[in-house]
Write an enzyme that holds these catalytic residues in place. Sequence first.
Site, PDB file in Angstrom:
ATOM      1  N   HIS A 434       0.889  -1.291   0.003  1.00 37.54           N
ATOM      2  CA  HIS A 434      -0.193  -0.064  -0.037  1.00 37.54           C
ATOM      3  C   HIS A 434       0.774   1.106  -0.087  1.00 37.54           C
ATOM      4  O   HIS A 434       2.023   1.005   0.316  1.00 37.54           O
ATOM      5  CB  HIS A 434      -0.902  -0.131   1.232  1.00 37.54           C
ATOM      6  CG  HIS A 434      -0.239  -0.061   2.652  1.00 37.54           C
ATOM      7  ND1 HIS A 434       0.109  -1.218   3.094  1.00 37.54           N
ATOM      8  CD2 HIS A 434       0.133   1.030   3.402  1.00 37.54           C
ATOM      9  CE1 HIS A 434       0.693  -0.650   4.306  1.00 37.54           C
ATOM     10  NE2 HIS A 434       0.874   0.479   4.408  1.00 37.54           N
ATOM     11  N   SER A 436       2.037   5.166   0.827  1.00 42.44           N
ATOM     12  CA  SER A 436       1.949   6.589   1.819  1.00 42.44           C
ATOM     13  C   SER A 436       2.904   7.259   1.867  1.00 42.44           C
ATOM     14  O   SER A 436       3.293   7.762   0.299  1.00 42.44           O
ATOM     15  CB  SER A 436       1.970   5.868   3.435  1.00 42.44           C
ATOM     16  OG  SER A 436       3.148   5.013   3.637  1.00 42.44           O
ATOM     17  N   HIS A 576      15.626  -5.843  31.441  1.00 42.83           N
ATOM     18  CA  HIS A 576      14.942  -4.907  30.494  1.00 42.83           C
ATOM     19  C   HIS A 576      16.022  -4.258  29.673  1.00 42.83           C
ATOM     20  O   HIS A 576      17.234  -4.451  30.001  1.00 42.83           O
ATOM     21  CB  HIS A 576      14.130  -4.060  31.289  1.00 42.83           C
ATOM     22  CG  HIS A 576      15.241  -3.179  32.022  1.00 42.83           C
ATOM     23  ND1 HIS A 576      15.489  -3.445  33.503  1.00 42.83           N
ATOM     24  CD2 HIS A 576      15.691  -1.820  31.950  1.00 42.83           C
ATOM     25  CE1 HIS A 576      16.291  -2.593  34.017  1.00 42.83           C
ATOM     26  NE2 HIS A 576      16.230  -1.513  33.052  1.00 42.83           N
ATOM     27  N   SER A 578      17.672  -1.226  26.712  1.00 39.19           N
ATOM     28  CA  SER A 578      17.733   0.140  26.532  1.00 39.19           C
ATOM     29  C   SER A 578      19.408   0.341  26.019  1.00 39.19           C
ATOM     30  O   SER A 578      19.909  -0.679  25.415  1.00 39.19           O
ATOM     31  CB  SER A 578      17.597   1.016  27.545  1.00 39.19           C
ATOM     32  OG  SER A 578      18.435   0.722  28.754  1.00 39.19           O
TER      33      SER A 578
END
Length: 893
Positions: A434, A436, A576, A578
């Site tokens: 598509h 854009s 986690h 980062s």
Amino acid sequence: KMAELLGLGDERGEGAVGAAGLAECCLADNRLNLDVYPDGCRRFLRLLEGRRPEVVQVEFLRLSSNDPLLDTSLGIIPQLECLRSLVLKGGHARDEFGSCQLGSLTSLPPDIGNLKCLTHLDLSFNSLSALPSCILHLPRLRVLLVSHNSLVALPEDFGFLRNLTFFSAMKNQLKDIPQSIGELVELQDLDLSENALEFLPEEVGNLHKCTELDLSGNRLSSVPDCLGNLQALRRLHLHSNLLLTVPASLASLPNLSRLDLQNNCLRAVPPEIQSSPFVHLRGNPLGEPAPPAATDESSTRRLQRLILASGEDSFTVTSEGCRVALASGIHFYFPPGAAPEPLQIYFQTLAPDPQWVKLRHHDVLLSGVLELQPHGVRFQQEVHIWMPCATPQSLPQREVVVRTFSGQSWSDLRTRVEQKRKSKKHVAHCSVLHFSWFLVVSRLVQNECQVPAEGTLLFSSVDPSIKVTFPPGVTKETRSVKLQVLPVSAQELEDITAEHGCRASPLLCLSQDSLLDFLRPVRIQLPLPPGVTGLNLDRSRLHLLHSDLEGQTWDDITNEVVLEFSHLYAVFEVTHFSWYWLWYTTKTYIGGIARKVYERLRMYRVNFIALQRKKDPEQVLLQCVPNHKVEPVLKKLQERYRGPEPSDMVEMFEGEQFFAAFERGISIDAERPDCVAGRLAFVFYSHLKNMKEIYITTPMDRKGQAVKGQVSFYRGEVPKSIPEDASRRRRGADSLWLATLPIKLPQLKPCWADSSAALNGSSFPPLNLGNAETGYLTQTNLLGIARRLGPDWQSVGLNLGLTYQQIERIGYNNRDDLDKQILEMLFCWAQQNSKDAACVGRLVAALKESGRQDVAEEVEAILELGRHKYRESIRRVGLQQGSSTEDSAIATM
């Protein structure tokens, strides 16, 4: 009540005075032009409250349909019984991407049909899905514009508007037109371009006064023979349709001067049409066999090829597929079956505005922005796009990707960089389902993997010694993890920190598509900083730093994790993701130092250049160049330009805005679109051209003297994520200054005022070259060209076709005045060729052949601007020139 509603105060007090003031500035004779004000409807209501007798006599009214008080104003407009012209247009406001916002108008009050004097009605750029029925009750209506709406049909009794001479319904969704269209016996200009028309009724052949008919950008597979009855027709636009053939009767139209059949599916054209000089057939597969349905490589080579010129902005894709090449170098491949039905594709290139093109940290922009419409339409097969891009060879260990915008966020596409064989230029290739917005960026190399419940291993392709181990049970559901690495040399670190013994590992960024922490610790291996091994390691000097994904704050987490060391690596565990960075330094607190280094790694060391053209010092080239490109840029330009040495180095962010301002008696044209408060606006992108070529002037009387001025560069709007040290430098007006370079205008030759005055004399009567459709040059444009030719005028004259004898005679007659030699040559040639539409093209070619590419490019820019204005303002939504006196008066609105 209206005064209370609008907060006008007492009629005899503040409100009355305010209305009187508004009347003086807005109400000019019988005209009210209020669409230029953001609160135009409020002003209209105030004027009506304070000066009602004058307002009800208004004949010309313009309001913006983006105004929130439009509905209130619509209820009052029928009271203006003398109204002749009413404009309720949208498009005055723009969204964050620069596109025009449609107005809120969806209907009109029935009483509008009582405006018996109304001859001109403009409802363009609105949200009309049906034509208001009250319009059919306007007996004197001659001009009707409803372009850029959502009309799907016209009323069956549309023929009631028998006095209509101009009708534009461009850019709607019309699938057919009523048979009553043939009753518009006075219609001269009909624009139905860029709709969804599949056929035309035979009654179109009854428009005997029609001089221009635009049916381009539709889905017409054929046109009726009745078009051959339009004996007054001068221009017929049928480009960008699905035409397979055209009737031979079109060639016999006596007044036809242009028949545009480009970008259709024509495989055979009647000989009498194909041989006509006014027929344009480019973009048609004439003489080619129909492409087969197979999709193998050999068959796709026989697909229809569309090559679009610089002025075109759309093309049609059918189920057969096609290859498309734009003038900008962008290519498309639509495989057979990608679009099951004929689809009109619109495209445009946009400037990469930093307000919405959000580059990630350490990204480098390599192209402008390409917008493809319609947005969101899903193709049955992937469409391939090739976008030209710069090649950041100075940035190793990076990768090039095409980035697309969904309307909410940017995402990266799978991209392959290819090099063209002939030009050696690079293009980025991607495939999409598509359309854009698309642009090309260079980013840090990104390695990614899917982490299942049983765990996995991820390592960096930039530095294979960087590994991330996910143990079994680390997650319940599979999640995606990405890894990026930014190598940092010891020299860079030392230059920024001014600390000789400071070392750091590569900068590691880890991210995932889940907001949840991992269920078990993830094991990360980083190489020790350069020069540090397990044998000479001093643990008190080693710091593990952690930051958020924006890199704004850096925390020392050395004491919060268990660090294990081998001879070459450090290993630790986290739950986690980062940024992570391993530092080796004598400093005890390094969070602020790391933040400073991180931000400085994102900045470019640049120089400013201001060069004056050798043959015309008033032409100045301004450029902002990364430091490593300064010498090759100057070497390339030194033959044509001279000027001061480059400025001292400064530091700028990718995508930062800055300005250039001229001082000490030197100025520029304040009407330039990139001129803000007397300053030229730039946006710095490290691998795009940050360049502007302009003409400077001296507003004061120089009296033949030289002028020594300067150009100063200033920072623009401060980025939101500006680092702390840069913020401190920007406090106060002086801190915005970046660099200043001198500019010197030499002593004047004979004053050009006499030459300018000569244009108004009998020897050089007013003239224009070219025409509105192809672009034209005015008398003022010609004077500007003459001012910059200098000694090259003889070469230009010869290339224009003047004889040596004519050149010698002009030189002898004006032997003491070079300026008059140039003027006589240029304007005498212009007078002799003013009626030849091709003369402007010959002028451009002559300038190029004479080595004056700079002036030729300026002329081409003027022509392109003229063509753009003609297409957008006159041919489609403006009034046709040359109509009656009444229409001409309306067109000046």
